[in-house]
Design a protein around this motif. Structure first.
Motif, mmCIF file in Angstrom:
data_model
loop_
_atom_site.group_PDB
_atom_site.id
_atom_site.type_symbol
_atom_site.label_atom_id
_atom_site.label_comp_id
_atom_site.label_asym_id
_atom_site.label_seq_id
_atom_site.Cartn_x
_atom_site.Cartn_y
_atom_site.Cartn_z
ATOM 1 N N THR A 203 58.840 12.762 30.666
ATOM 2 C CA THR A 203 60.031 12.013 30.290
ATOM 3 C C THR A 203 60.687 12.657 29.069
ATOM 4 O O THR A 203 60.031 13.367 28.306
ATOM 5 C CB THR A 203 59.678 10.547 29.990
ATOM 6 N N ASP A 205 61.443 11.742 26.182
ATOM 7 C CA ASP A 205 60.818 11.482 24.890
ATOM 8 C C ASP A 205 59.407 12.062 24.802
ATOM 9 O O ASP A 205 58.744 11.958 23.772
ATOM 10 C CB ASP A 205 60.783 9.987 24.594
ATOM 11 N N ARG A 207 56.738 11.107 26.383
ATOM 12 C CA ARG A 207 55.640 10.133 26.443
ATOM 13 C C ARG A 207 54.870 10.177 27.763
ATOM 14 O O ARG A 207 53.633 10.171 27.763
ATOM 15 C CB ARG A 207 56.158 8.712 26.201
#
Length: 392
Positions: A203, A205, A207
């Protein structure tokens, strides 16, 4: 005599300056893979032109690449195990090594100092110094039961904390290699994650790492914030189980889209794009499309998806509204559309039409073609702005 020397020195400096390429930035540069000829073209989006061709890159039939943090160098991963570094400013091949027998992709570390390559042959991951291409680590994959060879490695991505995460296709595993303490990585192994993980994504970000499964229904997800929780199944009820259609080309999960608070993923063996809630990772909708999707690419503002397809529908590109899931346009750019890439701010969409020997530039708002460039069997298109994105 002094005047003569000064005049000659000044003249030489001026002539030298005139003979050099004018200084420029790299923010609008990109690279187009010419898969049939082992070459790439360096392009620029400002004026939509080709600047140079770099040759001698080996087998580029499944080539991908990443960029250095300053966006000057492109690292090309060839199918023949070649790892090449291209200088985008000097428009030349800077370094090239053969690091394996069959490579399927690679990644660059968060700090830009390490290049990791995933290999089918020999099965595993090799890691190199980004500046010199000297090998700094070798991570062999799990041997197969008969001991004849090691598992093929797929879905290699970079992750926060100077980590690389990847999947083992033949043995159904996900591994995380942590290089934060130096060149000797700390390896975390997660077994029995599902049959035949074929590709993966991380993803934006950094994560979640998600691996698509080809051998059974669903996807496998690893929460990199909480790796101690292990791998969990996502979309366990969905896949090829209902009706096993022939798969002409595996979808690329790197081409997934996160837009309008939704995740859009190409379905395996189905004429569908799956929609998920990225907070719960539960499926919320299904979008019917013209064929088996390969890339589901979001316009940078998140309003539209551009979807291309496997054979026999690979002359089409469909544009979908992310808010309503309605079909906006059904385009026919040309034969064998293999890849699509938006410029960083979304004013242009570039696509490769392999069998038409051209790269096309589209206005994604008016849906009109702006122009085209000749290219020899083009496939992947990569803009240097990828350097600033995780997982790209």
């Amino acid at each position: 005599m002094i005047r003569s020397i000064l005049f000659s020195t000044t003249t030489a400096l001026l002539l030298s300056a005139c003979s050099q390429v004018a200084p420029r930035g790299t923010g609008d540069l990109g690279v187009v893979v010419e898969r049939a000829s082992g070459s790439v073209q360096i392009i620029e989006s400002t004026h939509q032109t080709a600047l140079a061709r770099v040759e001698g890159l080996g087998d580029l039939s499944h080539a991908s690449m990443v960029f250095s943090p300053d966006q000057r160098y492109a690292y090309v991963f060839g199918r023949d195990g070649g790892l090449s570094r291209i200088d985008l400013l000097e428009r030349r091949l800077d370094r090239r090594i053969i690091q394996g027998g069959n490579s399927i992709g690679g990644a660059i570390s968060q700090d830009g100092k390490l290049i990791a390559v995933s290999n089918y042959v020999p099965g595993g991951v090799k890691v190199f110094d980004a500046a010199t291409l000297q090998q700094v680590a070798d991570i062999p994959a799990t041997p197969l039961a008969d001991g004849s060879k090691r598992s093929r490695v797929v879905g290699l991505v970079d992750a926060p904390g100077r980590r690389f995460v990847f999947s083992l296709f033949d043995t159904g595993e996900i591994w995380s290699a942590d290089f934060s303490q130096g060149h000797t990585p700390r390896i975390e192994r997660y077994k029995d994650i599902g049959q035949q993980p074929y590709d993966a994504l991380v993803t934006p970000d950094g994560r979640y790492y998600m691996a698509g499964l080809f051998g059974e229904d669903g996807m496998a997800q690893l929460d990199l914030w909480h790796p101690e929780r292990g791998v969990r199944r996502v979309l366990g009820h969905y896949g090829r189980g209902e009706e096993k259609l022939p798969v002409y080309k595996m979808p690329h999960l790197e081409g997934w889209a996160l837009a309008a608070d939704q995740a859009f993923v190409p379905a395996v063996g189905h004429h569908q794009v799956l929609v998920m809630d990225p907070r719960t990772w539960q499926q919320t909708a299904t979008i019917a499309v013209a064929g088996q999707p390969v890339f589901v690419t979001a316009r940078p503002d998140g309003r539209q998806l551009w979807v291309n397809f496997a054979y026999p529908d690979n002359d089409r590109v469909q544009v979908i509204d992310t808010e309503t899931h309605a079909l906006v346009a059904d385009l026919r750019p040309g034969p064998a559309v293999l890849h699509m890439e938006f410029t960083a701010r979304g004013d242009q969409l570039w696509l490769s039409a392999r069998d038409g020997d051209q790269v096309q530039v589209w206005d994604p708002y008016s849906l009109k073609r702006l122009g085209s460039l000749p290219a020899s069997a083009p496939s992947g298109i990569f803009f240097s702005s990828r350097a600033q994105r995780m997982g790209y």
